[in-house]
Design a protein around this motif. Structure first.
Motif, PDB file in Angstrom:
ATOM      1  N   GLN A   1      11.454  29.863  -9.336  1.00 26.03           N
ATOM      2  CA  GLN A   1      11.178  31.197  -9.850  1.00 26.03           C
ATOM      3  C   GLN A   1      12.238  31.645 -10.851  1.00 26.03           C
ATOM      4  N   ILE A   2      13.491  31.291 -10.607  1.00 25.08           N
ATOM      5  CA  ILE A   2      14.566  31.789 -11.473  1.00 25.08           C
ATOM      6  C   ILE A   2      15.123  30.734 -12.429  1.00 25.08           C
ATOM      7  N   GLY A   3      14.748  29.475 -12.240  1.00 28.08           N
ATOM      8  CA  GLY A   3      15.291  28.409 -13.081  1.00 28.08           C
ATOM      9  C   GLY A   3      14.232  27.685 -13.876  1.00 28.08           C
ATOM     10  N   LYS A   4      14.682  26.764 -14.692  1.00 31.83           N
ATOM     11  CA  LYS A   4      13.772  25.928 -15.479  1.00 31.83           C
ATOM     12  C   LYS A   4      13.292  24.767 -14.619  1.00 31.83           C
ATOM     13  N   VAL A   5      11.996  24.476 -14.727  1.00 25.07           N
ATOM     14  CA  VAL A   5      11.392  23.425 -13.911  1.00 25.07           C
ATOM     15  C   VAL A   5      12.121  22.099 -14.093  1.00 25.07           C
ATOM     16  N   ASN A   6      12.411  21.724 -15.348  1.00 26.47           N
ATOM     17  CA  ASN A   6      13.017  20.404 -15.587  1.00 26.47           C
ATOM     18  C   ASN A   6      14.415  20.280 -15.006  1.00 26.47           C
ATOM     19  N   LYS A   7      15.084  21.370 -14.763  1.00 24.38           N
ATOM     20  CA  LYS A   7      16.406  21.309 -14.131  1.00 24.38           C
ATOM     21  C   LYS A   7      16.295  21.387 -12.610  1.00 24.38           C
ATOM     22  N   VAL A   8      15.440  22.280 -12.122  1.00 29.02           N
ATOM     23  CA  VAL A   8      15.261  22.445 -10.678  1.00 29.02           C
ATOM     24  C   VAL A   8      14.742  21.157 -10.048  1.00 29.02           C
ATOM     25  N   ILE A   9      13.740  20.559 -10.658  1.00 29.72           N
ATOM     26  CA  ILE A   9      13.111  19.379 -10.064  1.00 29.72           C
ATOM     27  C   ILE A   9      14.092  18.211  -9.989  1.00 29.72           C
TER      28      ILE A   9
ATOM     29  N   MET B   1       0.811  -1.198   0.000  1.00 34.63           N
ATOM     30  CA  MET B   1       0.000   0.000   0.000  1.00 34.63           C
ATOM     31  C   MET B   1       0.861   1.271   0.000  1.00 34.63           C
ATOM     32  N   TYR B   2       2.054   1.182   0.605  1.00 36.48           N
ATOM     33  CA  TYR B   2       2.911   2.368   0.638  1.00 36.48           C
ATOM     34  C   TYR B   2       3.309   2.802  -0.772  1.00 36.48           C
ATOM     35  N   ILE B   3       3.407   1.847  -1.701  1.00 40.60           N
ATOM     36  CA  ILE B   3       3.773   2.193  -3.082  1.00 40.60           C
ATOM     37  C   ILE B   3       2.687   3.074  -3.705  1.00 40.60           C
ATOM     38  N   PHE B   4       1.444   2.741  -3.454  1.00 43.93           N
ATOM     39  CA  PHE B   4       0.318   3.535  -3.960  1.00 43.93           C
ATOM     40  C   PHE B   4       0.422   4.971  -3.455  1.00 43.93           C
ATOM     41  N   TYR B   5       0.630   5.139  -2.152  1.00 41.91           N
ATOM     42  CA  TYR B   5       0.738   6.478  -1.577  1.00 41.91           C
ATOM     43  C   TYR B   5       1.983   7.214  -2.083  1.00 41.91           C
ATOM     44  N   ALA B   6       3.067   6.490  -2.238  1.00 40.15           N
ATOM     45  CA  ALA B   6       4.297   7.104  -2.756  1.00 40.15           C
ATOM     46  C   ALA B   6       4.101   7.583  -4.188  1.00 40.15           C
ATOM     47  N   LEU B   7       3.399   6.805  -4.999  1.00 36.49           N
ATOM     48  CA  LEU B   7       3.121   7.221  -6.381  1.00 36.49           C
ATOM     49  C   LEU B   7       2.211   8.451  -6.403  1.00 36.49           C
ATOM     50  N   LEU B   8       1.192   8.470  -5.548  1.00 37.71           N
ATOM     51  CA  LEU B   8       0.335   9.652  -5.467  1.00 37.71           C
ATOM     52  C   LEU B   8       1.153  10.873  -5.046  1.00 37.71           C
ATOM     53  N   SER B   9       2.044  10.688  -4.084  1.00 39.92           N
ATOM     54  CA  SER B   9       2.914  11.772  -3.647  1.00 39.92           C
ATOM     55  C   SER B   9       3.745  12.295  -4.814  1.00 39.92           C
ATOM     56  N   SER B  10       4.271  11.378  -5.593  1.00 43.56           N
ATOM     57  CA  SER B  10       5.093  11.734  -6.750  1.00 43.56           C
ATOM     58  C   SER B  10       4.291  12.533  -7.780  1.00 43.56           C
ATOM     59  N   ILE B  11       3.078  12.097  -8.040  1.00 46.57           N
ATOM     60  CA  ILE B  11       2.227  12.793  -9.011  1.00 46.57           C
ATOM     61  C   ILE B  11       1.900  14.200  -8.521  1.00 46.57           C
ATOM     62  N   PHE B  12       1.524  14.321  -7.244  1.00 54.34           N
ATOM     63  CA  PHE B  12       1.193  15.643  -6.716  1.00 54.34           C
ATOM     64  C   PHE B  12       2.427  16.539  -6.611  1.00 54.34           C
ATOM     65  N   ALA B  13       3.587  15.965  -6.346  1.00 57.96           N
ATOM     66  CA  ALA B  13       4.827  16.755  -6.338  1.00 57.96           C
ATOM     67  C   ALA B  13       5.104  17.306  -7.737  1.00 57.96           C
ATOM     68  N   ALA B  14       4.861  16.499  -8.756  1.00 59.53           N
ATOM     69  CA  ALA B  14       5.045  16.965 -10.138  1.00 59.53           C
ATOM     70  C   ALA B  14       4.077  18.105 -10.444  1.00 59.53           C
ATOM     71  N   LEU B  15       2.827  17.940 -10.037  1.00 57.16           N
ATOM     72  CA  LEU B  15       1.845  19.008 -10.249  1.00 57.16           C
ATOM     73  C   LEU B  15       2.248  20.271  -9.499  1.00 57.16           C
ATOM     74  N   THR B  16       2.787  20.101  -8.296  1.00 59.15           N
ATOM     75  CA  THR B  16       3.218  21.246  -7.503  1.00 59.15           C
ATOM     76  C   THR B  16       4.248  22.073  -8.262  1.00 59.15           C
ATOM     77  N   ALA B  17       5.221  21.411  -8.846  1.00 58.37           N
ATOM     78  CA  ALA B  17       6.279  22.125  -9.570  1.00 58.37           C
ATOM     79  C   ALA B  17       5.705  22.925 -10.741  1.00 58.37           C
ATOM     80  N   ILE B  18       4.828  22.312 -11.495  1.00 58.87           N
ATOM     81  CA  ILE B  18       4.258  22.990 -12.661  1.00 58.87           C
ATOM     82  C   ILE B  18       3.346  24.134 -12.229  1.00 58.87           C
ATOM     83  N   LEU B  19       2.457  23.862 -11.281  1.00 56.90           N
ATOM     84  CA  LEU B  19       1.506  24.882 -10.844  1.00 56.90           C
ATOM     85  C   LEU B  19       2.205  26.073 -10.197  1.00 56.90           C
ATOM     86  N   ILE B  20       3.222  25.824  -9.373  1.00 58.27           N
ATOM     87  CA  ILE B  20       3.888  26.940  -8.713  1.00 58.27           C
ATOM     88  C   ILE B  20       4.751  27.728  -9.695  1.00 58.27           C
TER      89      ILE B  20
END
Length: 144
Positions: A93-101, A1-20
């Motif tokens: 704010q000052i860098g490219k998302v794909n490099k910062v992340i 079950m932890y894998i499911f939550y970890a994957l959700l965390s990963s997806i929301f972290a990706a969304l966080t980077a793009i949205l912010i």
């Protein structure tokens, strides 16, 4: 079950980077972090009270029964999280998302090292090779 939550965390972290990155266009990164923190605070308390009511736990009693060590380490974790977010938002704010992340995800390597030192978690050859591959991948993407 932890894998499911970890994957959700990963997806929301990706969304966080793009949205912010989009949201940081016309605002100071520290102010954006503070606003985000307020939203997280409200959302967290709603979830705490909801899940405790479902599990028939008394939130206030649970908080009263926390020991000093637990409180200190939760507070230190909160400070580390806050500092992480402040630097992360500034970098976005000052860098490219794909490099910062990618550089931000070096936290995986640092976590492996710190877990071995402070939690005595085993460093297997697979873990070491995986961590080295993360470092190499980070260098390839961030320097390319």
């Amino acid at each position: 079950m932890y894998i499911f939550y970890a994957l959700l965390s990963s997806i929301f972290a990706a969304l966080t980077a793009i949205l912010i990155k989009i949201g940081l266009a016309n605002i100071n990164s520290n102010l954006a972090t503070a606003i985000r923190t307020i939203i997280i605070l409200i959302m967290s308390w709603i979830i705490v009270f909801y899940t405790n009511s479902v599990n028939h736990q008394n939130t206030i009693e649970t908080i009263k029964n926390l020991n000093t060590k637990t409180i200190v380490f939760i507070m230190l974790s909160g400070i580390a999280t806050g500092l992480s977010w402040l630097f992360y938002f500034k970098a976005l704010q000052i860098g490219k998302v794909n490099k910062v992340i990618v550089i931000d995800k070096l936290s995986i390597v640092f976590t492996i090292i710190l877990a071995a030192i402070f939690l005595q978690e085993a460093l297997t050859i697979k873990t070491i090779i995986g961590a080295l591959l993360i470092v190499v991948g980070t260098l390839v993407i961030s320097l390319g």
